[in-house]
Design a protein around this motif. Structure first.
Motif, PDB file in Angstrom:
ATOM      1  N   GLY A   6       0.745  -1.240   0.000  1.00  0.00           N
ATOM      2  CA  GLY A   6       0.000   0.000   0.000  1.00  0.00           C
ATOM      3  C   GLY A   6       0.780   1.298   0.000  1.00  0.00           C
ATOM      4  N   HIS A   7       1.127   1.798  -1.140  1.00  0.00           N
ATOM      5  CA  HIS A   7       1.602   3.171  -1.183  1.00  0.00           C
ATOM      6  C   HIS A   7       1.074   3.790  -2.446  1.00  0.00           C
ATOM      7  N   ALA A   8       0.188   4.766  -2.301  1.00  0.00           N
ATOM      8  CA  ALA A   8      -0.435   5.356  -3.482  1.00  0.00           C
ATOM      9  C   ALA A   8       0.523   6.336  -4.133  1.00  0.00           C
ATOM     10  N   MET A 101      15.005   8.461  -1.134  1.00  0.00           N
ATOM     11  CA  MET A 101      14.125   9.429  -0.477  1.00  0.00           C
ATOM     12  C   MET A 101      12.863   9.601  -1.315  1.00  0.00           C
ATOM     13  N   CYS A 102      11.724   9.445  -0.677  1.00  0.00           N
ATOM     14  CA  CYS A 102      10.442   9.564  -1.360  1.00  0.00           C
ATOM     15  C   CYS A 102      10.239  10.995  -1.879  1.00  0.00           C
ATOM     16  N   SER A 103       9.930  11.085  -3.170  1.00  0.00           N
ATOM     17  CA  SER A 103       9.713  12.394  -3.803  1.00  0.00           C
ATOM     18  C   SER A 103       8.573  13.180  -3.163  1.00  0.00           C
ATOM     19  N   HIS A 104       7.603  12.468  -2.640  1.00  0.00           N
ATOM     20  CA  HIS A 104       6.395  13.141  -2.156  1.00  0.00           C
ATOM     21  C   HIS A 104       6.567  13.726  -0.768  1.00  0.00           C
ATOM     22  N   HIS A 105       7.421  13.105   0.058  1.00  0.00           N
ATOM     23  CA  HIS A 105       7.513  13.533   1.458  1.00  0.00           C
ATOM     24  C   HIS A 105       8.941  13.782   1.933  1.00  0.00           C
ATOM     25  N   LEU A 106       9.903  13.477   1.091  1.00  0.00           N
ATOM     26  CA  LEU A 106      11.315  13.609   1.469  1.00  0.00           C
ATOM     27  C   LEU A 106      11.656  12.882   2.760  1.00  0.00           C
ATOM     28  N   LEU A 172       8.893   5.037   4.840  1.00  0.00           N
ATOM     29  CA  LEU A 172       8.642   5.633   6.160  1.00  0.00           C
ATOM     30  C   LEU A 172       7.463   6.593   6.134  1.00  0.00           C
ATOM     31  N   CYS A 173       7.160   7.185   4.961  1.00  0.00           N
ATOM     32  CA  CYS A 173       5.996   8.072   4.911  1.00  0.00           C
ATOM     33  C   CYS A 173       4.699   7.293   5.110  1.00  0.00           C
ATOM     34  N   VAL A 174       4.733   5.998   4.800  1.00  0.00           N
ATOM     35  CA  VAL A 174       3.560   5.154   5.049  1.00  0.00           C
ATOM     36  C   VAL A 174       3.555   4.674   6.499  1.00  0.00           C
TER      37      VAL A 174
HETATM   38 ZN   LIG Z   1       6.049   9.330   0.452  1.00  0.00          ZN
END
Ligand SMILES: [Zn+2]
Length: 211
Positions: A6-8, A101-106, A172-174
């Motif tokens: 689950g990661h949209a 690093m996730c582009s959406h949340h860094l 980690l953002c999830v």
């Molecule tokens: Zn993210």
């Protein structure tokens, strides 16, 4: 590409800015530090605290390191060799660890990649797989895009009979915010050429399962 877990994320590749470095790097680091400090101030943190005094500088330094893949000239030097043995079976490197690093949340996403190809006329050293992975991981990134970029790189460098990349990662953002799903693993895969054939994919999965 398949996704489990689950990661949209959107999968649009988008164009990535190149980070031109050199003389400008110190100035860039200083400017990033100024902005990070402004964020900390907005959070009403006590910047006289010894643990926070130089945090903005450390974060700026760390960002330049974590986004190293964007630097001009950061592309891995990949020497290819002629496939003199006419080896035409699968070459696979599995469980290659990576951090990105996730582009959406860094915030980080991390895990392991499994990379395979079936050579045609060219082969590469196995150690190069992790270099290629690292190059694309060290930037604000999406797992889907990372998976595609690695397989595209193999295709463009080697023109293999086929290639396949599977990435398993924790985001980690999830895990730390919102829906909070600790331990959830997102799996992405990208295939090219002969890996579209079921028996070839099954061989990949069989090698993957083997201890
Ligand atoms: Zn993210």
């Amino acid at each position: 590409m398949t996704r489990i877990g689950g990661h949209a994320l959107d999968t649009e590749a988008g164009t990535e800015a190149r980070l031109v470095v050199g003389e400008a790097e110190d100035e860039r680091r200083d400017r990033i530090a100024v902005h990070v400090r402004a964020i900390l101030e907005e959070l009403d943190l006590d910047l006289a605290d010894p643990n926070l005094q130089r945090t903005h500088e450390r974060v700026a330094e760390m960002y330049l390191e974590m986004f190293h893949g964007l630097r001009e000239g950061a592309e891995p030097e990949v020497t290819t060799f002629p496939n003199d043995e006419k080896y035409s079976h699968m070459v696979m490197e599995k469980e290659i660890p990576f951090y990105s690093m996730c582009s959406h949340h860094l915030v980080p996403f991390y895990g392991k990649a499994h990379i395979a190809y079936i050579p045609r006329d060219e082969i590469i050293g196995l150690s190069k797989f992790s270099r290629i992975l690292e190059f694309y991981a060290k930037r604000p990134q999406l797992q889907e895009r990372l998976t595609e970029q690695v397989v595209d790189y193999l295709e463009s460098k080697l023109a293999p009979q086929g290639a396949m990349v599977v990435i398993e990662a924790r985001h980690l953002c999830v895990e730390m915010r919102g829906v909070k799903k600790p331990g959830a693993v997102t799996v992405t895969s990208a295939i090219r050429g002969t890996f579209h054939e079921r028996p070839v994919r099954e061989e990949f999965l069989d090698l993957l399962r083997r201890p």
